[in-house]
Design a protein around this motif. Structure first.
Motif, mmCIF file in Angstrom:
data_model
loop_
_atom_site.group_PDB
_atom_site.id
_atom_site.type_symbol
_atom_site.label_atom_id
_atom_site.label_comp_id
_atom_site.label_asym_id
_atom_site.label_seq_id
_atom_site.Cartn_x
_atom_site.Cartn_y
_atom_site.Cartn_z
ATOM 1 N N GLU A 15 -52.366 56.279 -13.856
ATOM 2 C CA GLU A 15 -51.668 55.609 -12.757
ATOM 3 C C GLU A 15 -50.573 56.503 -12.191
ATOM 4 O OE1 GLU A 15 -50.242 51.920 -14.297
ATOM 5 O OE2 GLU A 15 -52.225 50.989 -14.257
ATOM 6 N N ARG A 16 -49.793 57.137 -13.078
ATOM 7 C CA ARG A 16 -48.734 58.034 -12.602
ATOM 8 C C ARG A 16 -49.320 59.204 -11.827
ATOM 9 N NH1 ARG A 16 -46.289 56.941 -17.716
ATOM 10 N NH2 ARG A 16 -47.214 58.832 -18.559
ATOM 11 N N ALA A 17 -50.435 59.748 -12.333
ATOM 12 C CA ALA A 17 -51.083 60.864 -11.634
ATOM 13 C C ALA A 17 -51.595 60.425 -10.268
ATOM 14 C CB ALA A 17 -52.235 61.407 -12.478
ATOM 15 N N LEU A 18 -52.135 59.214 -10.191
ATOM 16 C CA LEU A 18 -52.617 58.703 -8.912
ATOM 17 C C LEU A 18 -51.458 58.527 -7.943
ATOM 18 C CD1 LEU A 18 -54.941 57.618 -7.205
ATOM 19 C CD2 LEU A 18 -54.510 55.372 -8.193
ATOM 20 N N TYR A 19 -50.338 57.977 -8.417
ATOM 21 C CA TYR A 19 -49.169 57.823 -7.549
ATOM 22 C C TYR A 19 -48.643 59.176 -7.084
ATOM 23 C CZ TYR A 19 -48.434 52.819 -7.923
ATOM 24 O OH TYR A 19 -48.558 51.455 -7.816
ATOM 25 N N ALA A 20 -48.657 60.152 -7.980
ATOM 26 C CA ALA A 20 -48.156 61.483 -7.611
ATOM 27 C C ALA A 20 -49.095 62.157 -6.614
ATOM 28 C CB ALA A 20 -48.005 62.348 -8.860
ATOM 29 N N GLU A 21 -50.391 61.987 -6.804
ATOM 30 C CA GLU A 21 -51.370 62.661 -5.951
ATOM 31 C C GLU A 21 -51.494 61.999 -4.584
ATOM 32 O OE1 GLU A 21 -56.078 63.388 -6.196
ATOM 33 O OE2 GLU A 21 -54.909 63.972 -7.958
ATOM 34 N N ASP A 22 -51.569 60.673 -4.550
ATOM 35 C CA ASP A 22 -51.769 59.979 -3.282
ATOM 36 C C ASP A 22 -51.046 58.631 -3.317
ATOM 37 O OD1 ASP A 22 -52.625 59.151 -0.833
ATOM 38 O OD2 ASP A 22 -54.772 59.354 -1.249
ATOM 39 N N PRO A 23 -49.733 58.616 -3.049
ATOM 40 C CA PRO A 23 -48.980 57.364 -3.154
ATOM 41 C C PRO A 23 -49.425 56.306 -2.148
ATOM 42 C CG PRO A 23 -47.581 59.143 -2.350
ATOM 43 C CD PRO A 23 -48.891 59.748 -2.698
ATOM 44 N N LYS A 24 -49.896 56.735 -0.990
ATOM 45 C CA LYS A 24 -50.341 55.772 0.023
ATOM 46 C C LYS A 24 -51.576 55.011 -0.470
ATOM 47 C CE LYS A 24 -51.256 55.665 4.968
ATOM 48 N NZ LYS A 24 -51.442 56.487 6.150
ATOM 49 N N PHE A 25 -52.522 55.751 -1.039
ATOM 50 C CA PHE A 25 -53.732 55.128 -1.572
ATOM 51 C C PHE A 25 -53.400 54.234 -2.760
ATOM 52 C CE2 PHE A 25 -57.420 55.471 -4.523
ATOM 53 C CZ PHE A 25 -58.313 54.732 -3.776
ATOM 54 N N ALA A 26 -52.518 54.683 -3.624
ATOM 55 C CA ALA A 26 -52.156 53.906 -4.805
ATOM 56 C C ALA A 26 -51.493 52.593 -4.409
ATOM 57 C CB ALA A 26 -51.232 54.719 -5.702
ATOM 58 N N SER A 27 -50.623 52.620 -3.409
ATOM 59 C CA SER A 27 -49.983 51.380 -2.988
ATOM 60 C C SER A 27 -50.988 50.460 -2.309
ATOM 61 C CB SER A 27 -48.805 51.668 -2.060
ATOM 62 O OG SER A 27 -49.263 52.284 -0.872
ATOM 63 N N GLU A 117 -61.682 59.592 -12.722
ATOM 64 C CA GLU A 117 -62.007 60.292 -13.957
ATOM 65 C C GLU A 117 -62.252 61.776 -13.698
ATOM 66 O OE1 GLU A 117 -65.162 58.510 -16.195
ATOM 67 O OE2 GLU A 117 -64.286 56.518 -15.987
ATOM 68 N N GLN A 118 -62.913 62.073 -12.582
ATOM 69 C CA GLN A 118 -63.183 63.472 -12.244
ATOM 70 C C GLN A 118 -61.874 64.226 -11.988
ATOM 71 O OE1 GLN A 118 -65.578 64.077 -8.722
ATOM 72 N NE2 GLN A 118 -67.081 65.174 -9.969
ATOM 73 N N ARG A 119 -60.971 63.597 -11.237
ATOM 74 C CA ARG A 119 -59.668 64.231 -10.978
ATOM 75 C C ARG A 119 -58.897 64.421 -12.271
ATOM 76 N NH1 ARG A 119 -57.797 60.594 -5.855
ATOM 77 N NH2 ARG A 119 -59.259 61.456 -4.360
ATOM 78 N N TRP A 120 -58.943 63.410 -13.147
ATOM 79 C CA TRP A 120 -58.239 63.481 -14.422
ATOM 80 C C TRP A 120 -58.781 64.626 -15.269
ATOM 81 C CZ3 TRP A 120 -53.927 61.674 -16.337
ATOM 82 C CH2 TRP A 120 -53.734 61.672 -17.706
ATOM 83 N N GLN A 121 -60.108 64.742 -15.330
ATOM 84 C CA GLN A 121 -60.735 65.806 -16.105
ATOM 85 C C GLN A 121 -60.383 67.171 -15.527
ATOM 86 O OE1 GLN A 121 -62.387 65.115 -18.896
ATOM 87 N NE2 GLN A 121 -62.569 67.290 -19.324
#
Length: 130
Positions: A15-27, A117-121
């Motif tokens: 979740e933190r990585a998603l917020y850091a990478e694309d906060p607009k999409f995460a929100s 998962e792909q981004r995380w990997q």
């Protein structure tokens, strides 16, 4: 089945990585969008139904048939809106009903979890190589 502590930590990191990478999409994933709109519409229909009941009762008390008929019609309309709105609400991860189908996709569309998962990997591989 509840998540283990390790799984919860991994989910929090994702979740933190998603917020850091694309906060607009995460929100956008947090609840705004079509599901929230549909839920709000159902709540408004329920409130309208209650107003219809009040009109129906007021018409009976005032002995004005037309007020009771208007109250009944408001109740009926709001009940239909609530039921159709509830049935049309998309499930999580489902494509909205009004989405365009005319374009043909060249590659199959991956699910959101596959992309995450792909981004995380990829991020783990990059950090491991440093």
């Amino acid at each position: 089945m509840p998540l283990s502590e390790h799984e919860q930590r991994m989910l929090e990191q994702m979740e933190r990585a998603l917020y850091a990478e694309d906060p607009k999409f995460a929100s956008a994933l947090e609840g705004s969008g079509l599901r929230t709109y549909t839920r709000r519409r159902v709540y408004q229909a329920v409130a309208g139904f209650l107003v219809g009941i009040a009109l129906l009762m007021a018409g009976m008390v005032a002995q004005q048939i037309w007020i009771s008929v208007v109250g009944f019609l408001v109740m009926l309309g709001c009940a239909v809106l609530a039921v159709t709105g509830w049935r049309k609400a998309p499930k999580p991860g489902e494509q909205p009903a009004g989405a365009p189908h005319g374009r043909r996709q060249v590659r199959p569309k991956r699910s959101m979890m596959d992309r995450i998962e792909q981004r995380w990997q990829r991020r783990r591989d990059e950090q491991g190589g440093q």
